[in-house]
Design an enzyme around this catalytic site. Structure first.
Site, mmCIF file in Angstrom:
data_model
loop_
_atom_site.group_PDB
_atom_site.id
_atom_site.type_symbol
_atom_site.label_atom_id
_atom_site.label_comp_id
_atom_site.label_asym_id
_atom_site.label_seq_id
_atom_site.Cartn_x
_atom_site.Cartn_y
_atom_site.Cartn_z
ATOM 1 N N CYS A 1 -6.421 15.140 0.491
ATOM 2 C CA CYS A 1 -7.705 14.735 -0.072
ATOM 3 C C CYS A 1 -8.508 15.986 -0.362
ATOM 4 O O CYS A 1 -8.408 16.988 0.353
ATOM 5 C CB CYS A 1 -8.464 13.824 0.893
ATOM 6 S SG CYS A 1 -10.002 13.149 0.192
ATOM 7 N N GLU B 1 -7.436 3.216 -5.263
ATOM 8 C CA GLU B 1 -8.686 3.483 -4.559
ATOM 9 C C GLU B 1 -8.908 4.986 -4.586
ATOM 10 O O GLU B 1 -8.087 5.748 -4.086
ATOM 11 C CB GLU B 1 -8.607 2.971 -3.122
ATOM 12 C CG GLU B 1 -8.400 1.463 -3.044
ATOM 13 C CD GLU B 1 -8.211 0.956 -1.626
ATOM 14 O OE1 GLU B 1 -8.051 1.785 -0.705
ATOM 15 O OE2 GLU B 1 -8.219 -0.263 -1.441
ATOM 16 N N CYS C 1 -14.646 13.877 4.610
ATOM 17 C CA CYS C 1 -15.801 13.088 5.019
ATOM 18 C C CYS C 1 -15.782 12.902 6.534
ATOM 19 O O CYS C 1 -14.741 12.559 7.108
ATOM 20 C CB CYS C 1 -15.792 11.734 4.329
ATOM 21 S SG CYS C 1 -15.793 11.876 2.530
ATOM 22 N N HIS D 1 -9.688 -6.384 7.220
ATOM 23 C CA HIS D 1 -8.453 -6.059 7.933
ATOM 24 C C HIS D 1 -8.733 -5.589 9.358
ATOM 25 O O HIS D 1 -7.971 -5.869 10.279
ATOM 26 C CB HIS D 1 -7.634 -5.020 7.159
ATOM 27 C CG HIS D 1 -8.375 -3.773 6.828
ATOM 28 N ND1 HIS D 1 -9.450 -3.734 5.956
ATOM 29 C CD2 HIS D 1 -8.206 -2.499 7.255
ATOM 30 C CE1 HIS D 1 -9.893 -2.501 5.851
ATOM 31 N NE2 HIS D 1 -9.164 -1.736 6.638
ATOM 32 N N CYS E 1 -14.400 9.510 7.909
ATOM 33 C CA CYS E 1 -13.095 9.016 7.457
ATOM 34 C C CYS E 1 -12.230 8.632 8.655
ATOM 35 O O CYS E 1 -12.097 9.392 9.619
ATOM 36 C CB CYS E 1 -12.382 10.074 6.622
ATOM 37 S SG CYS E 1 -10.802 9.499 5.937
ATOM 38 N N ASP E 2 -11.625 7.418 8.577
ATOM 39 C CA ASP E 2 -10.794 6.936 9.672
ATOM 40 C C ASP E 2 -9.312 6.915 9.306
ATOM 41 O O ASP E 2 -8.509 6.265 9.959
ATOM 42 C CB ASP E 2 -11.236 5.537 10.108
ATOM 43 C CG ASP E 2 -11.157 4.512 8.975
ATOM 44 O OD1 ASP E 2 -10.743 4.886 7.853
ATOM 45 O OD2 ASP E 2 -11.512 3.351 9.207
ATOM 46 N N THR E 3 -8.950 7.643 8.251
ATOM 47 C CA THR E 3 -7.570 7.618 7.765
ATOM 48 C C THR E 3 -6.867 8.934 8.087
ATOM 49 O O THR E 3 -7.377 10.005 7.773
ATOM 50 C CB THR E 3 -7.540 7.383 6.242
ATOM 51 O OG1 THR E 3 -8.198 6.160 5.950
ATOM 52 C CG2 THR E 3 -6.106 7.327 5.738
ATOM 53 N N PHE F 1 0.839 -1.194 0.000
ATOM 54 C CA PHE F 1 0.000 0.000 0.000
ATOM 55 C C PHE F 1 0.877 1.247 0.000
ATOM 56 O O PHE F 1 1.778 1.382 0.831
ATOM 57 C CB PHE F 1 -0.909 0.020 1.227
ATOM 58 C CG PHE F 1 -1.987 -1.031 1.194
ATOM 59 C CD1 PHE F 1 -3.258 -0.725 0.723
ATOM 60 C CD2 PHE F 1 -1.722 -2.322 1.615
ATOM 61 C CE1 PHE F 1 -4.250 -1.693 0.685
ATOM 62 C CE2 PHE F 1 -2.710 -3.296 1.584
ATOM 63 C CZ PHE F 1 -3.972 -2.985 1.115
#
Length: 198
Positions: free
Chosen positions: A30, A93, A34, A192, A37-39, A24
């Site tokens: 971005c 993605e 959102c 995951h 969003c958990d990133t 990855f």
């Protein structure tokens, strides 16, 4: 120069390629914010294309997932060509708001708002569309601007992880009910997270 948030080796946890070992490359930045969003993708280090290639070289898998943030802000066809030259299969993605490189091997679009008619020759058409499911009303809103079945992509709904077990249970039940009533959709789970890996 690319702004890279993280490079890591794991298994693809979602969608058609679930379970595949993958490298990855998470790009910073971005164009959407959102609320679910958990990133964490705001921090980054500047890396050249050659530095990225050196960083991913030790990993066994030749399957690379370009993610973010929103990778279409930075990734172009020349970078995908470079990955291909080193023998990598390249997936991306994206949130679907910007054109994706045409030479990708696999494109997952995860729209967070209604899609525009933008799947023409200037961009890679999505191989799968994965919508984060919070409610049936949200799905209808996102899908209202385009007939998703007409673009030939596999359609996935993925229950939103809110961090609240009871709310998550309700969302999953609603998502399953929606798919049973709209069987063109398939369920995607964040495997995951279920098994506790990155």
């Amino acid at each position: 120069m690319f702004r890279v948030n993280d490079i890591f080796y794991s298994l693809q946890g979602e969608g058609r390629n679930v379970g595949r070992a993958a490298v990855f490359i998470r790009f910073a930045g971005c164009n959407l914010r959102c609320p679910f969003c958990d990133t964490e993708f705001d921090s980054f280090r500047d890396m050249t294309a050659d530095e990225i290639m050196q960083a991913i070289a030790p990993f066994e898998s030749r399957f690379v997932v370009l993610t973010g943030g929103e990778p279409t802000i930075q990734v172009d066809e020349a970078f995908v060509d470079l990955l291909h030259a080193y023998g990598y299969e390249v997936a991306m993605e994206s949130n679907g708001t910007l054109p994706a490189p045409r030479n990708l091997d696999w494109l997952t679009v995860s729209p967070k708002r209604p899609l525009k008619e933008g799947w023409g020759s200037e961009a890679k058409r999505p191989d799968e569309i994965k919508i984060v499911f919070t409610s049936a009303e949200d799905i209808e809103t996102i899908c209202s601007s385009i007939e998703l079945t007409s673009i030939g992509a596999t359609l996935y709904l993925q229950p939103c992880d809110t961090g609240d077990a009871e709310q998550n249970r309700r969302i999953v039940a609603s998502c399953v009910d929606y798919i049973k009533r709209h069987p063109e959709w398939r369920l995607s789970l964040q495997t995951h997270k279920l098994i506790g890996i990155e």
